[in-house]
Design a protein around this motif. Structure first.
Motif, PDB file in Angstrom:
ATOM      1  N   PRO A 224      60.308  42.487  41.103  1.00 13.24           N
ATOM      2  CA  PRO A 224      59.187  42.885  40.253  1.00 13.24           C
ATOM      3  C   PRO A 224      58.020  43.388  41.100  1.00 13.24           C
ATOM      4  CG  PRO A 224      59.262  40.506  40.442  1.00 13.24           C
ATOM      5  CD  PRO A 224      60.453  41.030  41.194  1.00 13.24           C
TER       6      PRO A 224
ATOM      7  N   TYR B 219      59.454  40.041  35.740  1.00 14.00           N
ATOM      8  CA  TYR B 219      60.817  40.256  35.246  1.00 14.00           C
ATOM      9  C   TYR B 219      60.874  40.406  33.724  1.00 14.00           C
ATOM     10  CZ  TYR B 219      62.818  39.180  39.849  1.00 14.00           C
ATOM     11  OH  TYR B 219      63.142  39.190  41.190  1.00 14.00           O
TER      12      TYR B 219
ATOM     13  N   THR C 232      56.824  33.742  36.421  1.00 12.95           N
ATOM     14  CA  THR C 232      57.976  34.625  36.436  1.00 12.95           C
ATOM     15  C   THR C 232      59.068  34.080  35.530  1.00 12.95           C
ATOM     16  OG1 THR C 232      59.687  35.634  37.832  1.00 12.95           O
ATOM     17  CG2 THR C 232      58.881  33.468  38.499  1.00 12.95           C
TER      18      THR C 232
ATOM     19  N   GLN D 215      65.058  36.151  37.718  1.00 10.90           N
ATOM     20  CA  GLN D 215      66.000  37.237  37.490  1.00 10.90           C
ATOM     21  C   GLN D 215      66.801  36.976  36.225  1.00 10.90           C
ATOM     22  OE1 GLN D 215      68.175  38.904  40.606  1.00 10.90           O
ATOM     23  NE2 GLN D 215      66.424  39.048  41.953  1.00 10.90           N
TER      24      GLN D 215
ATOM     25  N   ILE E 188      59.841  47.006  37.666  1.00 10.06           N
ATOM     26  CA  ILE E 188      60.915  46.326  38.394  1.00 10.06           C
ATOM     27  C   ILE E 188      61.715  47.378  39.157  1.00 10.06           C
ATOM     28  CG2 ILE E 188      62.940  44.814  38.206  1.00 10.06           C
ATOM     29  CD1 ILE E 188      61.866  43.881  35.515  1.00 10.06           C
TER      30      ILE E 188
END
Length: 526
Positions: A111, A132, A201, A204, A245
């Motif tokens: 990111p 993300y 965050t 992922q 991203i």
């Protein structure tokens, strides 16, 4: 993995070292012929000085600051500043002739930034971006989610086509966003469960499902909205998320002594990347510099055991580099590692001298056999030089986590992140109670001026002591327990530790469990 090809990099290093007028540091040739005598703690510690540490730190700062766009003045993995860091570290270590230096390449999503806004019935809620997150601009009713939004059953049918309002707590933010999407929500807003704003965050993307546009708001704003929705008041939300991203390639740097018994290996590590918001000179330039300078000075001596230095990329994105490295090792290679030592943030401006709680006596989370002895070694060292010290939680929130997961004894040092110093800590270590250990944590101000040089020198000398000790003998570890240690990769994932996520990936409303709570709390957990 490939061997580092020095050649042209020699000129690069010379240019790097000379082009910065504020940094006079060029690697000093060994004072003796390489390996002229066995390493010992006293002489290796004596070779560590503040000038060299500061010069390395200035070089890392320069790598970040030479980027023309202020938004790029960082050492984010795969970016220009980080790539220069990798070249610098690998080049200096290769130049000693003492190490086999390798670059271990890997790739991942990173990111780069973005922004988020959220309005409820036309009033701004001062939202922040979850990295993300998916991008999107949606206007829809706000629907409250039951419980903590960690199970599919928490999402009522009304959330379909709506913006889900979810409390922080218990599970990862990413899980909440994915479950909201699975339930048909067009967006998610997560509010804090302690006073103040919330950012972090999602981590992922996981197999649970894609993320929806997601933003964070304060506890105060969230509870006010929850009250309105619970009373039956219609609340219309306008959520706008722009999330940048990028897929990036990067490298871990590995340097192993050419001498020493490879079946008895000490691994010493620090992460070479920063967050996007700043140059990361304490987090974790300090750890990188500390182990780099110890490695350069170790080149003067012979070792009985093998020593491997690891400079991990992608820690800030979820301990990705260290996890990639551990996952790449065979069972036989894992068995060669007798101890891992991690050094992440060792020069915080309002520092304490923290030692990872390997025996679990302070935080009730112990490490694998040998971790308690590693903790004791640092305690005895600080005692021997008249320095106070304390335990810091051994929770797997930095690059030692993947080593814990495969049952490798671990330890290390830490001087604090965004946690607040207590009055007791002020009495032990100086500084200022009521102020964060590092007021510039994950910020643009984490530059050379952010370093406490006293803590930096003390901790680097402690690193030198540990390296000299274990490069000579592992006798002080619990050898009986180590002999019984079996290593089986994924079969030995330890349930005590959370899924791999960055030190800036955990939150979960976790608060100080006692006066010495000091791990890098992150912001991935809801």
């Amino acid at each position: 993995m490939r061997t580092f090809q020095y050649g042209a990099a020699l000129g690069v290093l010379a240019t790097l070292a000379s082009c910065s007028p504020k940094n006079p540091y060029i690697w000093r040739p060994a004072r003796r012929q390489y390996g002229a005598q066995p390493v010992d703690s006293e002489t290796l510690r004596a070779a560590i000085d503040s000038d060299a540490l500061l010069a390395h730190a200035r070089m890392l700062e320069d790598f970040a600051y030479r980027q023309p766009d202020p938004a790029d003045r960082n050492r984010l993995m795969g970016g220009a500043g980080h790539n220069l860091t990798v070249e610098y570290v690998a080049g200096l270590l290769n130049a000693t002739g003492y190490y086999d230096v390798e670059l271990q390449p890997w790739s991942t999503l990173v990111p780069l930034g973005g922004n988020a806004s959220f309005f409820a019935n036309g009033v701004s809620q001062n939202a922040s971006l979850f990295s993300y997150s998916a991008s999107g601009n949606v206007t829809a009713p706000v629907v409250a989610v039951s419980n903590l939004g960690c199970a599919a059953s928490d999402y009522p049918p009304e959330v379909d086509g709506a913006i889900a309002l979810v409390s922080r707590g218990s599970c990862e933010f990413g899980q909440k966003s994915a479950l909201a999407g699975n339930a048909g929500a067009v967006g998610a807003v997560i509010y804090n469960n302690i006073p103040g704003g919330l950012n972090g965050t999602l981590g992922q993307p996981r197999a649970l499902g894609p993320y929806v546009p997601t933003a964070g708001i304060s506890q105060e704003a969230g509870l006010a909205l929850l009250e309105l929705v619970s009373a039956g008041t219609e609340v219309t939300g306008a959520l706008d998320v722009v999330s940048e991203i990028e897929f990036r390639s990067t490298n871990n740097v590995l340097a192993q002594t050419k001498g020493g018994n490879p079946n008895a290996t000490l691994v010493v590590g620090a992460h070479s990347d920063s967050v996007a918001e700043g140059p990361g000179i304490n987090d974790d330039g300090s750890g990188v510099v500390g182990i780099l300078e110890v490695a350069l000075q170790l080149a003067n001596y012979t070792t009985t055991n093998s020593v491997r230095f690891g400079f991990w990329s992608g820690e800030e994105e979820g301990l990705l580099g260290s996890t990639f490295y551990v996952d790449s090792l065979s069972n036989a290679s894992l068995a060669q590692i007798k101890l891992y030592l991690n050094f992440d943030m060792i020069a915080s401006p309002n520092y304490f001298l923290g030692i990872y709680d390997g025996d679990g006596s302070s935080f009730n989370i112990s490490g694998p056999p040998g971790s308690a002895e590693a903790e004791r070694l640092f305690e005895e060292f600080f005692d021997s030089i008249g320095q106070n010290h304390t335990a810091t939680e051994f929770s797997g929130r930095s690059d030692y986590g993947p080593f814990l997961d495969v049952n490798i004894a671990s330890g290390g040092l830490f001087t604090g992140a965004e946690g607040i110093k207590t009055e007791e800590e002020e009495a032990l270590f100086g500084g200022e109670a009521g102020v964060a250990y590092d007021i510039n944590y994950h910020g643009a101000g984490d530059n050379v001026t952010n370093l406490n040089m006293e803590a930096f020198l003390i901790n680097t000398q402690a690193i030198a002591h540990s390296v000299a000790t274990y490069a000579t003998s592992f006798e002080s570890l619990n050898q009986t327990a180590l002999a019984k240690r079996s290593v089986g990769g994924a079969n030995f994932r330890r349930s005590l530790h959370a899924p791999r996520c960055s030190p800036s990936c955990f939150g979960g409303g976790m608060q100080r469990r006692d006066r010495f709570r000091s791990t890098k709390l992150g912001v991935m957990y809801g």
